[in-house]
Design an enzyme around this catalytic site. Structure first.
Site, mmCIF file in Angstrom:
data_model
loop_
_atom_site.group_PDB
_atom_site.id
_atom_site.type_symbol
_atom_site.label_atom_id
_atom_site.label_comp_id
_atom_site.label_asym_id
_atom_site.label_seq_id
_atom_site.Cartn_x
_atom_site.Cartn_y
_atom_site.Cartn_z
ATOM 1 N N LYS A 1 -3.279 -11.179 -9.412
ATOM 2 C CA LYS A 1 -4.116 -11.831 -8.406
ATOM 3 C C LYS A 1 -5.498 -11.189 -8.423
ATOM 4 O O LYS A 1 -5.599 -9.957 -8.464
ATOM 5 C CB LYS A 1 -3.477 -11.637 -7.019
ATOM 6 N N LYS B 1 0.840 -1.208 0.000
ATOM 7 C CA LYS B 1 0.000 0.000 0.000
ATOM 8 C C LYS B 1 0.870 1.250 0.000
ATOM 9 O O LYS B 1 0.578 2.206 -0.711
ATOM 10 C CB LYS B 1 -0.932 0.006 1.217
ATOM 11 N N LYS C 1 -10.282 -7.228 -4.993
ATOM 12 C CA LYS C 1 -11.151 -6.049 -5.026
ATOM 13 C C LYS C 1 -10.365 -4.795 -5.347
ATOM 14 O O LYS C 1 -10.830 -3.915 -6.045
ATOM 15 C CB LYS C 1 -11.789 -5.846 -3.635
HETATM 16 P P1 ADP Z 1 -9.174 -8.827 -1.789
HETATM 17 O O1 ADP Z 1 -7.763 -8.975 -2.265
HETATM 18 O O2 ADP Z 1 -10.148 -8.947 -2.903
HETATM 19 O O3 ADP Z 1 -9.365 -7.561 -0.984
HETATM 20 P P2 ADP Z 1 -9.174 -10.135 0.723
HETATM 21 O O4 ADP Z 1 -7.785 -9.621 0.968
HETATM 22 O O5 ADP Z 1 -10.299 -9.524 1.481
HETATM 23 O O6 ADP Z 1 -9.468 -10.034 -0.841
HETATM 24 O O7 ADP Z 1 -9.152 -11.696 0.916
HETATM 25 C C1 ADP Z 1 -10.079 -12.460 1.661
HETATM 26 C C2 ADP Z 1 -9.628 -13.901 1.633
HETATM 27 O O8 ADP Z 1 -9.668 -14.416 0.297
HETATM 28 C C3 ADP Z 1 -8.184 -14.109 2.101
HETATM 29 O O9 ADP Z 1 -8.075 -15.344 2.782
HETATM 30 C C4 ADP Z 1 -7.404 -14.148 0.830
HETATM 31 O O10 ADP Z 1 -6.200 -14.857 0.964
HETATM 32 C C5 ADP Z 1 -8.373 -14.850 -0.093
HETATM 33 N N1 ADP Z 1 -8.150 -14.397 -1.472
HETATM 34 C C6 ADP Z 1 -8.383 -13.163 -1.949
HETATM 35 N N2 ADP Z 1 -8.062 -13.075 -3.250
HETATM 36 C C7 ADP Z 1 -7.598 -14.296 -3.608
HETATM 37 C C8 ADP Z 1 -7.113 -14.852 -4.824
HETATM 38 N N3 ADP Z 1 -7.049 -14.122 -5.941
HETATM 39 N N4 ADP Z 1 -6.714 -16.137 -4.817
HETATM 40 C C9 ADP Z 1 -6.784 -16.889 -3.689
HETATM 41 N N5 ADP Z 1 -7.237 -16.420 -2.516
HETATM 42 C C10 ADP Z 1 -7.646 -15.150 -2.461
#
Ligand code: ADP
Ligand code: TRP
Length: 321
Positions: free
Chosen positions: A189, A110, A192
């Site tokens: 990856k 970030k 959001k």
């Molecule tokens: P984002 O990156 O969309 O904000 P979060 O950080 O809130 O998602 O992730 C919530 C959960 O989903 C975590 O356990 C994270 O490791 C998993 N996760 C998020 N994106 C992925 C992805 N592209 N592949 C595998 N796991 C993911």
């Protein structure tokens, strides 16, 4: 075995969340005592709209229940209903070296991308450590991006145990190689924060548009694509389609005469069908919000019983009591 995981109510959940965290968590609920929560305290580091937080929190509850979280097996609750997490965060923060937090990717990424950062974001791994340690958790199912935070949790627990005697159980992250990083529509990856997501419960038109926007190389339909197994659409297809269907399409791409447009149409269909039962279940839940609120209230009560015991153990160990 005690299993724990959390997910932030920071926006609509996507298939990266589903395959990386939700499905593994749902499968693990059969194998031990599971604690799953909506990390609304965590969402405060990046979301400043109160109404949105309330709506997102309810949405995550609906999504998770619709996907198969069984509140009879797993304790399902909202993080802020168990304020003990915050008190434990303070105790843990006093044994957490600054360097440990400075090394965390979430914070470094970030800052590197120029986003404004606040103390909450910097200290977030300590809150996450409290979330995990306060339930004597053994196993934490998460996507690969969260693995480092579970390792930090272990380091913090060791520091506390060294200072005050054996208090906390050391947890282990549980990631699955095949879904550790689900790719987004642009190949990074799925996240959001990158706007490259395919939502689990998006409407049909929007999900189709997202799938059709997946970035591919510029080879024509006729060309043989012997490396087909590496493209993003196939990686997603393997998650939502049977091995036969995915293998068949991969072979057609490799042979030539099969284009990316057809691949994406097949991917959309498989993806849409994969979540048919979940969509139906979500509709039912939307019509019984009282039930959903009851589940969270009951979950918070059960969670608090455990959390307050472990917190007391830490208070006694550190001389607060
Ligand atoms: P984002 O990156 O969309 O904000 P979060 O950080 O809130 O998602 O992730 C919530 C959960 O989903 C975590 O356990 C994270 O490791 C998993 N996760 C998020 N994106 C992925 C992805 N592209 N592949 C595998 N796991 C993911
Ligand atoms: N930080 C996690 C995420 O952004 C959510 C989370 C908060 C969590 N506390 C946790 C995950 C404890 C596992 C265990 O995805």
């Amino acid at each position: 075995m005690r299993i724990l995981s959390g997910i932030q109510p920071s926006g609509a959940l996507h298939i990266g969340n589903y395959f990386g965290m939700m499905r593994p968590s749902i499968e693990l609920q059969e194998q031990g005592e599971a604690y799953y929560f909506i990390a609304d305290y965590h969402s405060m580091t990046s979301l400043y709209d109160a109404g949105q937080r309330r709506r997102n929190t309810l949405d995550v509850a609906l999504d998770f229940l619709a996907c198969g979280l069984d509140p009879k097996r797993a304790v399902f609750f909202r993080q802020s209903d168990v304020p003990e997490h915050c008190e434990l965060t303070w105790l843990l923060s006093t044994v957490t070296p600054m360097g440990l937090l400075e090394r965390c990717h979430s914070y470094k990424d970030k800052t590197a991308s120029g986003l404004p950062v606040n103390h909450g974001l910097f200290a977030y791994p300590v809150l996450m450590a409290a979330d995990i340690l306060i339930y004597d958790s053994n196993v934490v199912p998460v996507g690969r991006d969260q693995k480092q935070h579970v390792e930090v949790t272990r380091d913090i627990a060791i520091k506390f145990n060294e200072a005050y005697g054996q208090t906390f159980v050391l947890p282990e992250p549980r990631t699955r190689d095949e879904v550790a990083v689900v790719p987004g529509t642009d190949g990074r990856k799925m996240s959001k924060s990158y706007g490259n997501t395919v939502e689990i419960f998006g409407d049909e038109k929007a999900v189709r548009a997202k799938v059709m926007s997946i970035v591919m190389d510029s080879r024509s339909m006729e060309e043989a694509k012997p490396d087909a197994g590496e493209n993003n659409a196939i990686k997603l297809l393997r998650l939502v389609a049977s091995a036969e269907i995915a293998g068949d399409i991969e072979a057609k791409l490799a042979a030539g005469g099969y284009g990316y447009g057809t691949l994406k149409k097949a991917l959309f269909e498989q993806c849409w069908n994969y979540f048919t039962a979940q969509r139906a279940r979500r509709k039912e839940l939307e019509a019984s919000l009282d039930y959903v609120h009851d589940v969270l209230r009951d979950g918070a009560e059960r969670a608090r019983t455990v959390a307050s015991k472990v917190l007391k153990r830490a208070r006694v160990a550190s001389g607060l009591e």
